[in-house]
Design a protein around this motif. Structure first.
Motif, short mmCIF file in Angstrom:
data_model
loop_
_atom_site.label_atom_id
_atom_site.label_comp_id
_atom_site.label_asym_id
_atom_site.label_seq_id
_atom_site.Cartn_x
_atom_site.Cartn_y
_atom_site.Cartn_z
N TYR A 1 0.87 -1.18 0.00
CA TYR A 1 0.00 0.00 0.00
C TYR A 1 0.91 1.23 0.00
CZ TYR A 1 -2.85 -3.80 1.80
OH TYR A 1 -3.47 -5.02 1.97
N ALA A 2 0.87 2.03 -1.07
CA ALA A 2 1.85 3.09 -1.24
C ALA A 2 1.21 4.48 -1.35
CB ALA A 2 2.70 2.81 -2.47
N HIS A 3 2.07 5.49 -1.21
CA HIS A 3 1.75 6.92 -1.30
C HIS A 3 0.95 7.41 -0.09
CE1 HIS A 3 3.47 6.55 -5.19
NE2 HIS A 3 2.45 5.89 -5.70
N LEU A 4 1.08 6.75 1.04
CA LEU A 4 0.32 7.09 2.24
C LEU A 4 0.79 8.43 2.84
CD1 LEU A 4 0.47 3.57 3.94
CD2 LEU A 4 -1.30 4.47 2.40
N ASP A 5 -0.14 9.16 3.44
CA ASP A 5 0.23 10.36 4.20
C ASP A 5 0.71 10.00 5.59
OD1 ASP A 5 -0.16 12.27 2.26
OD2 ASP A 5 -2.15 12.88 2.96
N ALA A 6 0.24 8.88 6.13
CA ALA A 6 0.66 8.43 7.46
C ALA A 6 0.63 6.91 7.51
CB ALA A 6 -0.28 9.00 8.52
N ARG A 7 1.52 6.34 8.32
CA ARG A 7 1.56 4.90 8.56
C ARG A 7 1.13 4.64 10.00
NH1 ARG A 7 6.29 3.11 9.15
NH2 ARG A 7 7.25 5.13 9.47
N PHE A 8 0.28 3.65 10.21
CA PHE A 8 -0.24 3.33 11.54
C PHE A 8 0.32 2.03 12.11
CE2 PHE A 8 -4.51 5.35 10.02
CZ PHE A 8 -3.95 6.61 10.08
N VAL A 9 1.06 1.25 11.34
CA VAL A 9 1.52 -0.06 11.79
C VAL A 9 3.03 -0.18 11.64
CG1 VAL A 9 -0.67 -1.23 11.30
CG2 VAL A 9 1.07 -1.08 9.51
N ASN A 10 3.60 -1.14 12.36
CA ASN A 10 5.04 -1.34 12.38
C ASN A 10 5.39 -2.74 11.91
OD1 ASN A 10 5.73 1.23 13.65
ND2 ASN A 10 4.66 0.39 15.43
N VAL A 11 6.66 -2.92 11.50
CA VAL A 11 7.16 -4.23 11.06
C VAL A 11 6.97 -5.24 12.20
CG1 VAL A 11 9.24 -5.51 10.41
CG2 VAL A 11 8.80 -3.26 9.41
N GLY A 12 6.49 -6.42 11.83
CA GLY A 12 6.26 -7.50 12.79
C GLY A 12 4.87 -7.53 13.39
N GLN A 13 4.09 -6.49 13.14
CA GLN A 13 2.74 -6.41 13.69
C GLN A 13 1.78 -7.31 12.91
OE1 GLN A 13 1.44 -2.37 14.27
NE2 GLN A 13 -0.71 -2.95 14.43
N SER A 14 0.98 -8.09 13.62
CA SER A 14 -0.08 -8.89 12.98
C SER A 14 -1.25 -7.98 12.66
CB SER A 14 -0.55 -10.01 13.91
OG SER A 14 0.45 -10.97 14.05
N VAL A 15 -1.80 -8.14 11.48
CA VAL A 15 -2.94 -7.33 11.06
C VAL A 15 -4.01 -8.24 10.47
CG1 VAL A 15 -1.71 -5.15 10.70
CG2 VAL A 15 -1.77 -6.81 8.86
N MET A 16 -5.24 -7.87 10.68
CA MET A 16 -6.37 -8.61 10.15
C MET A 16 -6.96 -7.85 8.96
SD MET A 16 -6.56 -11.11 12.32
CE MET A 16 -8.16 -11.82 12.08
N LYS A 17 -7.70 -8.55 8.13
CA LYS A 17 -8.42 -7.88 7.05
C LYS A 17 -9.27 -6.78 7.66
CE LYS A 17 -11.59 -10.22 4.68
NZ LYS A 17 -12.30 -10.95 3.62
N GLY A 18 -9.16 -5.57 7.11
CA GLY A 18 -9.92 -4.43 7.61
C GLY A 18 -9.18 -3.55 8.61
N THR A 19 -7.98 -3.97 9.04
CA THR A 19 -7.18 -3.15 9.95
C THR A 19 -6.73 -1.89 9.23
OG1 THR A 19 -6.33 -5.09 11.13
CG2 THR A 19 -5.04 -3.08 11.31
N ALA A 20 -6.81 -0.74 9.90
CA ALA A 20 -6.31 0.52 9.33
C ALA A 20 -4.79 0.49 9.33
CB ALA A 20 -6.82 1.71 10.12
N LEU A 21 -4.20 0.53 8.14
CA LEU A 21 -2.75 0.49 7.99
C LEU A 21 -2.13 1.88 7.95
CD1 LEU A 21 -2.53 -2.21 5.18
CD2 LEU A 21 -2.18 -2.55 7.64
N GLY A 22 -2.85 2.83 7.40
CA GLY A 22 -2.34 4.19 7.23
C GLY A 22 -3.43 5.07 6.66
#
Length: 175
Positions: free
Chosen positions: A81-102
Motif C-alpha cells: 500500500y503506497a503513497h500514504l500520508d501516514a503509517r499506523f503499523v510497524n514491522v512485525g505487527q499482525s494485522v487482520m483484514k480491515g485493519t487501518a494500515l495508514g
C-alpha cells in the motif's frame, strides 16, 4: 483469492495495472475514494490477514508505504500500500483484514491523493516491472464502487452572511 476492501468508503480504480509510466509499466493499481476531497483523512485498510514486513517513510517512489506478508494454502504473497500520508503499523505487527494500515495520501512519486496497491506473488510475478513478482491485483479486488457507504459530505462554509446587508437596508448592499 478474494481481497477485502482497501478503503472504508466507495472507491474506484483510477490507474490500471500496466498503464504506461515514465519509468516503464505501472506495477500495481491506483484507487481513490469516490467523491473524496483533497487531503482526505481516510484510512487505508488491510486486504487480507497477515504480518507487516515493510513499513517505511520514503520521499521517492512509493513514498510512505506498507507491505503485508500473507500466507494462503501454505504459499506466501504480499500486498503493498503506497503513497500514504501516514503509517499506523510497524514491522512485525499482525494485522487482520480491515485493519487501518495508514492514511490515503500523495507521498513519493504520486500525482494526487490515492492508494497504490501491489499484489506480489513470489515465483509467479511478471517481469519488466520496478518491483519483482507483481501480478494484476484488480481481478482479486472486492468491488468498492457500490457495496460501501459514500464518503461523508464535507461541511461547507455558510457564505450567506457575507451577502446580507449589515444595516438591514437592502439598498445599501448595492451602493
Amino acid at each position: 483469492l478474494r481481497l477485502g476492501h482497501i478503503l472504508p468508503y466507495r472507491y474506484m480504480l483510477t490507474s490500471a495495472f500496466d498503464a504506461p509510466r515514465s519509468y516503464g509499466k505501472h506495477e500495481g493499481c491506483d484507487y481513490d475514494v469516490i467523491g473524496g476531497q483533497p487531503d482526505n483523512k481516510v484510512n487505508v485498510l488491510c486486504a487480507y490477514d497477515g504480518i507487516v514486513d515493510i513499513s517505511l517513510d520514503k520521499t521517492t517512489g512509493y513514498g510512505k508505504h506498507i507491505r503485508v506478508k500473507h500466507v494462503r494454502n501454505g504459499s506466501p504473497f504480499y500486498t503493498r500500500y503506497a503513497h500514504l500520508d501516514a503509517r499506523f503499523v510497524n514491522v512485525g505487527q499482525s494485522v487482520m483484514k480491515g485493519t487501518a494500515l495508514g492514511e490515503i495520501g500523495a507521498t513519493g512519486n504520486a500525482d494526487g491523493e490515492h492508494v497504490h496497491l501491489n499484489l506480489e506473488v513470489p515465483e509467479y510475478g511478471l517481469s519488466g516491472y520496478v518491483t519483482a513478482w507483481v501480478v494484476n491485483p484488480e481481478p482479486y479486488m472486492a468491488d468498492g464502487r457500490n457495496t460501501l457507504p459514500s464518503i461523508p459530505a464535507t461541511t461547507g462554509l455558510d457564505m450567506s452572511k457575507y451577502f446580507m446587508p449589515k444595516s438591514g437596508n437592502y439598498g445599501q448592499l448595492f451602493m
